[in-house]
Scaffold this active site. Structure first.
Site, short mmCIF file in Angstrom:
data_model
loop_
_atom_site.label_atom_id
_atom_site.label_comp_id
_atom_site.label_asym_id
_atom_site.label_seq_id
_atom_site.Cartn_x
_atom_site.Cartn_y
_atom_site.Cartn_z
CD GLU A 6 -40.57 -7.70 12.11
OE1 GLU A 6 -39.91 -8.30 12.95
OE2 GLU A 6 -41.27 -6.71 12.45
CB CYS A 52 -40.73 -7.75 17.07
SG CYS A 52 -40.45 -6.67 15.68
C1 UN1 Z 1 -42.44 -4.70 15.43
O1 UN1 Z 1 -42.06 -4.41 16.86
O2 UN1 Z 1 -43.09 -5.40 15.18
O3 UN1 Z 1 -37.34 -0.98 15.94
C2 UN1 Z 1 -41.75 -3.67 14.69
C3 UN1 Z 1 -38.34 -0.87 16.66
C4 UN1 Z 1 -39.89 -0.61 16.11
C5 UN1 Z 1 -40.23 -2.14 15.85
C6 UN1 Z 1 -41.71 -2.25 15.05
N1 UN1 Z 1 -39.63 0.01 14.76
O4 UN1 Z 1 -38.27 -1.29 17.72
#
Ligand code: UN1
Length: 509
Positions: free
Chosen positions: A267, A301
């Site tokens: 990820e 992210c």
């Molecule tokens: C991340 O930012 O690496 O949906 C994971 C969202 C969060 C992201 C988590 N659950 O914005």
């Protein structure tokens, strides 16, 4: 009143904290290990030191993880789910103290920390339910009196490598699924946020001891990347689930795939965009862009990096965005009314400045923000920049900071092409009331991301759905839906109950 000492005491985090936990042996000693600083980005002060785990510590952790998995894999899955449920309960009971530790590690505001923990707790309860539903299908055999079905078996040892921005939730998304699936877990958190990992592990240890299941969850916090690589390269680790940058993701993928049969799940970087068409509710669009672009200080992210705006409404949207951004209070998580905190460290501030300077040099106009704030800690102004072009390097890369680039378009097809015209593919959004535009955006001709949002921001995943993205984001999926399948081994079973074999007439015994 926020009292950092009482938060740290609650989880027995002293001046020098242990850099890991191994079943049987307990918390790793702090003596004879190089200690590194845990710094709070909200004031740039050292909160504690952590004695980094050594290569020998890793050897002890992996040996125990392999051994424990041999018994854990035979524990009925619903019972495994009960252990995860107990961790969820403990997180709920300790939510205020845990939120405090996340705030000390990341500088995120307390509501943001609680929101992250809610996600982790939801994940525990989702995994508990899933532990009764790890089901395979039955197939129709072509043979007479044969039964055929698919079953899902535990995989082995799972290495979870998590990033600094969601120090508890990313562990939960991966480790809870791993555990219900009959695997043991070695968690390697980002060394920028070691205290959250220690606090979560304390709760996991309590639950494991209550269940007589010590060893299902292990913690490994090396201060040095070369020691961390041992986990990635170890053929006894069956799956590496990695959350972090695309650069490191590439490295993880190439090390893991050099041995066939091992798995990786990535990820990595996102570069999310929100398309705002000419039919959109512009006030809602401005709020969604600001929330996804500046919320969590742009360090998700899934954060919105690009707003792809229909030319006809650009000027009006810029005015609304200015009004919205002016209301975003940045500050220390102990100050009332603050809705976003600092960046994680000085390097993140340099990255923020470099991205803005690149955009400005190419002709971008800073409409709001653009500067570091004059106070202790790593604070910057949330920023948006108009007049940007899709092919600029700063737009093609992920800017991991609260910076949104505005791009304009004339046709919806062009907007979708801009959305898709980057290497990353995590989340995409559209603000629209046009059924045609929304459906096109969601169709095979539409956005190419793993997550699509209509009339909402790009952040804030719902744990019931699978989470992850395409292209350089890495293709992995965690959290809900059938993401658990990656954490198990699939087996096609065929049972002959006919009492005959094809060679009955040829061979007489
Ligand atoms: C991340 O930012 O690496 O949906 C994971 C969202 C969060 C992201 C988590 N659950 O914005």
């Amino acid at each position: 009143m926020f009292d950092s000492q009482s938060v740290l005491n609650h989880f027995a985090i002293g001046e020098v904290a242990s850099g890991g936990y191994v079943a049987g042996q307990g918390w790793l000693p702090t003596e004879g290990r190089e200690a590194f600083d845990a710094i709070c980005p909200a004031d740039a002060r050292v909160v504690a030191k952590v004695a980094g785990a050594t290569a020998e510590d890793y050897d002890a952790i992996i040996a125990k993880a392999v051994e424990t998995q041999k018994s854990w894999r035979m524990v009925p899955a619903p019972r495994r789910g009960e252990l995860v449920h107990r961790i969820g309960q403990l997180m709920e009971e300790n939510i205020e103290q845990l939120a405090g530790v996340i705030a000390l590690d990341t500088g995120k505001t307390l509501p943001e920390c609680r929101f992250e923990l809610k996600e982790a707790i939801d994940m525990a309860y989702l995994a508990t339910g899933l532990s009764r539903q790890l089901s395979g299908g039955t197939q129709q055999s072509q043979r007479d009196r044969h039964r055929m079905y698919e079953q899902w078996l535990p995989l082995g040892v799972v290495g979870v490598i998590s990033a600094y921005n969601f120090p508890a939730a990313v562990w939960a998304q991966n480790a809870f699924l791993s555990a219900i699936c009959g695997n043991t877990v070695i968690w390697k958190p980002s060394p920028k946020v070691p205290l959250t990992a220690i606090a979560c592990q304390r709760l996991a240890v309590q639950a494991m001891q209550e269940f007589g299941a010590d060893g299902v969850f292990a913690l490994f916090i090396p201060g040095d990347d070369r020691i961390a690589e041992k986990l990635v390269a170890d053929t006894r680790v069956n799956l590496i689930s990695f959350t972090g940058s695309t650069g490191v993701g590439h490295k993880v993928a190439s090390i893991v795939s050099s041995t066939l049969g091992r798995r990786y799940q990535l990820e990595c970087s996102g570069n999310s965009a929100i398309i705002v068409d000419e039919t959109a509710d512009l006030k809602q669009a401005a709020r969604a862009i600001a929330n996804s672009g500046a919320g969590t200080t742009g360090q998700r992210c899934t954060s919105a990096r690009r707003a792809i705006v229909h030319k006809s409404i650009e000027a009006e949207l810029i005015e609304l965005l200015k009004k919205t951004y002016a209301q975003i209070r940045i500050g220390h998580f102990t100050e009332p009314g603050v809705i976003a905190g600092p960046l994680i460290d000085k390097a993140a501030i340099d990255h923020y400045h470099a991205a803005i300077a690149d955009a400005v040099a190419l002709g971008g106009k800073v409409e709001f923000g653009g500067k570091r704030m004059d106070r202790d800690g790593y604070y910057v102004e949330p920023t948006f920049i108009s007049g940007c072009q899709p092919d600029w390097p700063c737009i093609q890369r992920e800017t991991f900071a609260p910076v949104v680039y505005l791009l304009t378009y004339e046709t919806i097809e062009e907007a979708i092409a801009i959305n898709n015209g980057v290497a990353q593919g995590l989340a995409a959004g559209i603000q629209s009331t046009s059924l045609y535009n929304i459906e096109l955006f969601l169709s095979a001709d539409g956005n190419d991301c793993g997550i699509a949002k209509v009339n909402m921001g790009t952040t804030g995943a719902d744990v019931g759905a699978s989470f992850g993205g395409e292209k350089e984001t890495g293709g992995g999926r965690t959290a809900g839906s059938d993401a658990w399948k990656m954490f198990m081994r699939r087996q096609s079973v065929c049972i002959n109950w006919s009492g005959t074999t094809p060679w009955d007439k040829q061979i007489v015994l």
